[in-house]
Every structure is written in structure tokens, then in C-alpha cells.
Design a protein around this motif. Structure first.
Motif, PDB file in Angstrom:
ATOM      1  N   ARG A 118     131.740 142.110  32.080  1.00 50.14           N
ATOM      2  CA  ARG A 118     133.121 141.948  32.544  1.00 50.14           C
ATOM      3  C   ARG A 118     133.806 140.774  31.830  1.00 50.14           C
ATOM      4  NH1 ARG A 118     134.699 145.048  36.385  1.00 50.14           N
ATOM      5  NH2 ARG A 118     136.366 143.673  37.104  1.00 50.14           N
ATOM      6  N   ILE A 119     133.052 139.749  31.475  1.00 45.54           N
ATOM      7  CA  ILE A 119     133.622 138.637  30.710  1.00 45.54           C
ATOM      8  C   ILE A 119     134.040 139.121  29.323  1.00 45.54           C
ATOM      9  CG2 ILE A 119     133.004 136.511  29.484  1.00 45.54           C
ATOM     10  CD1 ILE A 119     133.695 135.915  32.292  1.00 45.54           C
ATOM     11  N   VAL A 120     133.204 139.924  28.685  1.00 44.76           N
ATOM     12  CA  VAL A 120     133.517 140.436  27.350  1.00 44.76           C
ATOM     13  C   VAL A 120     134.761 141.309  27.399  1.00 44.76           C
ATOM     14  CG1 VAL A 120     132.706 141.967  25.516  1.00 44.76           C
ATOM     15  CG2 VAL A 120     131.157 140.268  26.488  1.00 44.76           C
ATOM     16  N   SER A 284     138.755 144.528  34.137  1.00 47.83           N
ATOM     17  CA  SER A 284     138.251 143.161  34.200  1.00 47.83           C
ATOM     18  C   SER A 284     139.277 142.164  33.691  1.00 47.83           C
ATOM     19  CB  SER A 284     136.968 143.059  33.364  1.00 47.83           C
ATOM     20  OG  SER A 284     136.486 141.733  33.336  1.00 47.83           O
ATOM     21  N   SER A 285     139.376 141.037  34.378  1.00 49.87           N
ATOM     22  CA  SER A 285     140.251 139.939  33.980  1.00 49.87           C
ATOM     23  C   SER A 285     139.636 138.637  34.455  1.00 49.87           C
ATOM     24  CB  SER A 285     141.646 140.122  34.576  1.00 49.87           C
ATOM     25  OG  SER A 285     142.429 138.953  34.388  1.00 49.87           O
ATOM     26  N   TRP A 286     139.709 137.613  33.598  1.00 50.81           N
ATOM     27  CA  TRP A 286     139.120 136.325  33.965  1.00 50.81           C
ATOM     28  C   TRP A 286     139.795 135.719  35.194  1.00 50.81           C
ATOM     29  CZ3 TRP A 286     139.073 134.130  28.281  1.00 50.81           C
ATOM     30  CH2 TRP A 286     138.107 134.813  27.546  1.00 50.81           C
ATOM     31  N   GLY A 287     141.110 135.789  35.253  1.00 48.51           N
ATOM     32  CA  GLY A 287     141.808 135.255  36.420  1.00 48.51           C
ATOM     33  C   GLY A 287     141.476 136.011  37.682  1.00 48.51           C
ATOM     34  N   GLN A 288     141.324 137.316  37.570  1.00 46.68           N
ATOM     35  CA  GLN A 288     140.946 138.136  38.723  1.00 46.68           C
ATOM     36  C   GLN A 288     139.550 137.779  39.219  1.00 46.68           C
ATOM     37  OE1 GLN A 288     139.707 142.542  38.549  1.00 46.68           O
ATOM     38  NE2 GLN A 288     141.946 142.620  38.684  1.00 46.68           N
ATOM     39  N   MET A 289     138.636 137.507  38.289  1.00 42.20           N
ATOM     40  CA  MET A 289     137.280 137.094  38.676  1.00 42.20           C
ATOM     41  C   MET A 289     137.298 135.751  39.396  1.00 42.20           C
ATOM     42  SD  MET A 289     135.212 138.240  35.226  1.00 42.20           S
ATOM     43  CE  MET A 289     133.591 137.802  35.876  1.00 42.20           C
ATOM     44  N   LEU A 290     138.146 134.827  38.935  1.00 42.98           N
ATOM     45  CA  LEU A 290     138.265 133.538  39.624  1.00 42.98           C
ATOM     46  C   LEU A 290     138.810 133.725  41.034  1.00 42.98           C
ATOM     47  CD1 LEU A 290     139.626 131.083  36.901  1.00 42.98           C
ATOM     48  CD2 LEU A 290     137.432 130.956  38.087  1.00 42.98           C
ATOM     49  N   SER A 291     139.777 134.618  41.181  1.00 35.58           N
ATOM     50  CA  SER A 291     140.343 134.872  42.504  1.00 35.58           C
ATOM     51  C   SER A 291     139.290 135.442  43.455  1.00 35.58           C
ATOM     52  CB  SER A 291     141.520 135.835  42.382  1.00 35.58           C
ATOM     53  OG  SER A 291     142.069 136.137  43.651  1.00 35.58           O
ATOM     54  N   MET A 304     132.075 131.573  39.942  1.00 35.28           N
ATOM     55  CA  MET A 304     133.321 130.876  39.645  1.00 35.28           C
ATOM     56  C   MET A 304     133.229 130.088  38.344  1.00 35.28           C
ATOM     57  SD  MET A 304     135.438 128.127  41.968  1.00 35.28           S
ATOM     58  CE  MET A 304     136.180 129.409  42.990  1.00 35.28           C
ATOM     59  N   VAL A 305     132.061 129.542  38.065  1.00 36.32           N
ATOM     60  CA  VAL A 305     131.910 128.687  36.889  1.00 36.32           C
ATOM     61  C   VAL A 305     132.063 129.483  35.590  1.00 36.32           C
ATOM     62  CG1 VAL A 305     130.241 127.311  35.574  1.00 36.32           C
ATOM     63  CG2 VAL A 305     130.495 126.967  38.041  1.00 36.32           C
ATOM     64  N   ILE A 306     131.475 130.672  35.527  1.00 32.46           N
ATOM     65  CA  ILE A 306     131.432 131.413  34.256  1.00 32.46           C
ATOM     66  C   ILE A 306     132.823 131.818  33.778  1.00 32.46           C
ATOM     67  CG2 ILE A 306     130.620 133.534  33.172  1.00 32.46           C
ATOM     68  CD1 ILE A 306     128.069 133.218  34.883  1.00 32.46           C
ATOM     69  N   PRO A 307     133.663 132.496  34.580  1.00 34.08           N
ATOM     70  CA  PRO A 307     135.015 132.793  34.065  1.00 34.08           C
ATOM     71  C   PRO A 307     135.849 131.544  33.833  1.00 34.08           C
ATOM     72  CG  PRO A 307     134.814 133.425  36.368  1.00 34.08           C
ATOM     73  CD  PRO A 307     133.445 133.101  35.907  1.00 34.08           C
ATOM     74  N   GLY A 308     135.621 130.505  34.643  1.00 34.72           N
ATOM     75  CA  GLY A 308     136.340 129.253  34.414  1.00 34.72           C
ATOM     76  C   GLY A 308     135.992 128.632  33.072  1.00 34.72           C
ATOM     77  N   VAL A 309     134.707 128.658  32.717  1.00 28.30           N
ATOM     78  CA  VAL A 309     134.279 128.133  31.421  1.00 28.30           C
ATOM     79  C   VAL A 309     134.835 128.984  30.283  1.00 28.30           C
ATOM     80  CG1 VAL A 309     132.262 127.772  29.935  1.00 28.30           C
ATOM     81  CG2 VAL A 309     132.218 127.006  32.311  1.00 28.30           C
ATOM     82  N   ALA A 310     134.890 130.309  30.474  1.00 27.13           N
ATOM     83  CA  ALA A 310     135.447 131.192  29.446  1.00 27.13           C
ATOM     84  C   ALA A 310     136.908 130.849  29.172  1.00 27.13           C
ATOM     85  CB  ALA A 310     135.316 132.651  29.877  1.00 27.13           C
ATOM     86  N   ILE A 311     137.691 130.641  30.220  1.00 27.74           N
ATOM     87  CA  ILE A 311     139.093 130.266  30.046  1.00 27.74           C
ATOM     88  C   ILE A 311     139.204 128.898  29.374  1.00 27.74           C
ATOM     89  CG2 ILE A 311     141.235 129.705  31.267  1.00 27.74           C
ATOM     90  CD1 ILE A 311     140.428 131.730  33.402  1.00 27.74           C
ATOM     91  N   PHE A 312     138.376 127.959  29.808  1.00 28.06           N
ATOM     92  CA  PHE A 312     138.416 126.599  29.259  1.00 28.06           C
ATOM     93  C   PHE A 312     138.101 126.599  27.762  1.00 28.06           C
ATOM     94  CE2 PHE A 312     135.964 122.797  28.079  1.00 28.06           C
ATOM     95  CZ  PHE A 312     136.927 121.811  28.286  1.00 28.06           C
TER      96      PHE A 312
END
Length: 335
Positions: A118-120, A284-291, A304-312
């Protein structure tokens, strides 16, 4: 008359190899360098910018090849793995959110979807919105900025007031309100496609005043330069001056501002998806995963950490690369 005691000796003529070497050295000494080459040499000296550029290129390749990567990985981003979820707490079994040889970054709570897959696939949404909305903003901002700076007068006043109004407009609130009344199908698109189109158009439309101001200021400065006055004195028309004299000299600031605008657009897309007005599930969306991770940040913090790190990492890479491009294209820069 007596002969001189010491006759002058003739100097040895230089060989052909020496003459070629001297000619090559002189040619090298006077060889000019193009602006692109100078910028590239400056950029090569900035290791942080090069690192950011490599990461950006890697992310683009990952986004393009996302289906192939997940196919080789052996996991579908929308496939449920409920057998990997604790039925009592709804969290992944095992340590670190269910990380294993089959699920490198673990699985999501409740449904067990693979987080790596989902991150990819989420990278495609973020980069697509970031790039396309930046292109929309650059096109509108460049056209209107050049017109305002070149013609001046009431044209400049009108466009400048439009810029001021859009800069003061609440962009996020407008998108939320627009999505709430948006039809499920439009222009042959449906569901996620409609929301992607609206995010690209709205983010790009509200982003053009920023680059429009930059282009307007540069145009105001350049329209009084000697080469523009020379073109006018030779009888060049307005459109010739616009397309042949001004626009080529605006390429550098436009490129710089575009690289700085893309990470901002990526953050905007993540914020919209976080608020629930981005792409629709199961896309899949990084912001949606954070939500979704808000309810599990204590029991499953890795979600929470993994999509946050991807965005960062994505935003940091674009910012580092953008800073390097700005320094490379700035003739007054120290590097």
C-alpha cells in the motif's frame, strides 16, 4: 675581419606534437561553458542536493513500476489477511505490526492488508497529484505573470488583484466543500478518478498566484534590460519579445519554483486524504493511512510511523533537491 667567437645558435623548431598540445591548451583555455553546464557543475558539488535528486528519481521509478513491484513482491495492496489479526484487539499478531519475511513492513490492523504494497501504490497518488498540480500552477502562473509584468497598467492591476484574492482564499475549506457536492462520475471518470482530477485542478488553481508573483517580478525587471530595448529598437513586436527574449530567461526561476512547489502539493494531498476528502478507499494513500492509524497509535504505532516516514522522506528529498537547483541556477550564489 675576424669571425665572432660565439655564433648564435638556431633554436630548435617545436615538433608537431608540441604544437598540437599548445593549440589544444589554448582552445581549452578559451572554451566557453554553457549555462546548463555551469549549473550542473554547481549542482554536482552539492552532495545533499544530489542525494535528494537520487531519492526523488527512485520514488518516481517506484511509483511508475508499482504494479510490477507488488507483483514480484507477491502481495496485493487490497488483499485481506485476517488470519494475521488478533480477533480480540484487531491488531496484527507478532512484533512490530506483524513484520515478517512475507510482509516486510507488517500489515494493517483489522483487515491485514500489506503495508509495503500500500505504501508503494500510495506513492503513485502523492507524486501524481504533486507533479500534475504543479504543472497546472506553472502554466497558469507563467502566462498571467508574464502578461502582468510585460504589459503593466490595468492588465497588471487586474491580475495582481486576482492573485491577492486567491492567496487570501481558504483553499482547504473550498476543496472540502467542493468534494461534498461533487458527483460520483464526471468527464468519463468515477470515484477516485473524479477526486484525483478535482484535487489536481483545485491545488494547481490555488497555487498559481505564488509562481505568478515570481514571474511577474522577474518580467518587470527584465523588460527594461538592454537586450529588450535593443529588440524594440530593431522593430521587434510584443509577441516576439515575449517568446524570444523574456520566456527563455524565465526558465531558471520557473524550474526552481516548480521543484519547491511539488513537496507542498504532496503535503496538501496528504492533508486532504487525512481529512477524508482525498481518494476513496480501497485506493491507497499515505494521508489516508495516517488517518486510519489514529485509532491504533498506541497498540500498533508502526502503522502510523511508516506512512509518516514515507511522507517525510519524500518531502525532504524534494526540498533538498529544490534548494540545490536554486543554488545551481542562481548566478549570484556562492556555490
Amino acid at each position: 675581419m675576424t669571425a665572432p667567437l660565439h655564433e648564435p645558435t638556431a633554436e630548435a623548431a617545436p615538433s608537431a606534437a608540441e604544437e598540437a598540445a599548445v593549440a589544444g591548451a589554448e582552445a581549452k583555455a578559451v572554451q566557453g561553458r554553457s549555462l546548463g553546464r555551469i549549473a550542473w557543475e554547481r549542482l554536482k558539488r552539492d552532495k545533499l542536493a544530489l542525494t535528494g535528486g537520487i531519492v526523488v528519481l527512485f520514488l518516481i521509478v517506484v511509483a511508475i513500476l508499482a504494479p510490477l513491484i507488488t507483483s514480484l513482491y507477491g502481495q496485493d495492496p487490497n488483499e485481506f489477511h485476517e488470519d494475521l489479526i488478533d480477533p480480540l484487539f484487531g491488531t496484527p499478531t507478532g512484533s512490530l505490526g506483524g513484520m515478517s519475511g512475507e510482509h516486510w513492513l507488517g500489515v494493517e490492523p483489522v483487515n491485514g492488508r500489506d503495508i509495503f504494497a500500500r505504501i508503494v501504490h500510495g506513492a503513485r497518488i502523492s507524486l501524481l497529484v504533486g507533479f500534475l498540480s504543479a504543472i497546472v500552477a506553472v502554466i497558469i502562473g507563467t502566462v498571467l505573470g508574464v502578461l502582468a509584468g510585460f504589459f503593466g497598467g490595468w492588465v497588471d492591476a487586474l491580475i495582481s488583484r486576482i492573485m491577492d484574492g486567491l492567496l487570501a482564499f481558504p483553499q482547504l475549506l473550498f476543496i472540502i466543500a467542493l468534494v461534498s457536492v461533487m458527483p460520483d462520475s464526471m468527464l468519463g471518470l468515477s470515484g477516485t478518478g473524479v477526486r484525483l482530477l478535482m484535487m489536481i485542478l483545485v491545488i494547481g488553481f490555488f497555487g498559481w498566484p505564488y509562481i505568478g508573483r515570481v514571474v511577474r517580478g522577474q518580467t518587470l525587471s527584465m523588460r527594461e534590460r538592454e537586450y529588450v530595448e535593443a529588440a524594440r529598437s530593431l522593430g521587434a513586436g510584443r509577441f516576439y519579445i515575449l517568446f524570444k527574449e523574456l520566456l527563455p530567461n524565465l526558465v531558471a526561476p520557473i524550474i526552481v519554483y516548480t521543484t519547491m512547489m511539488i513537496p507542498t502539493n504532496i503535503l496538501t494531498e496528504a492533508a486532504l486524504s487525512f481529512l477524508g476528502v482525498g481518494v476513496k478507499p480501497p485506493t491507497s494513500s499515505w494521508g489516508q493511512m495516517l488517518s486510519s492509524a489514529i485509532d491504533y497509535y498506541k497498540s500498533d504505532p508502526m502503522y502510523m510511523v511508516i506512512p509518516g516516514v514515507a511522507i517525510f522522506i519524500t518531502v525532504l528529498a524534494f526540498n533538498l533537491f529544490g534548494d540545490g537547483v536554486r543554488d545551481a541556477l542562481d548566478p549570484k550564489g556562492s556555490r
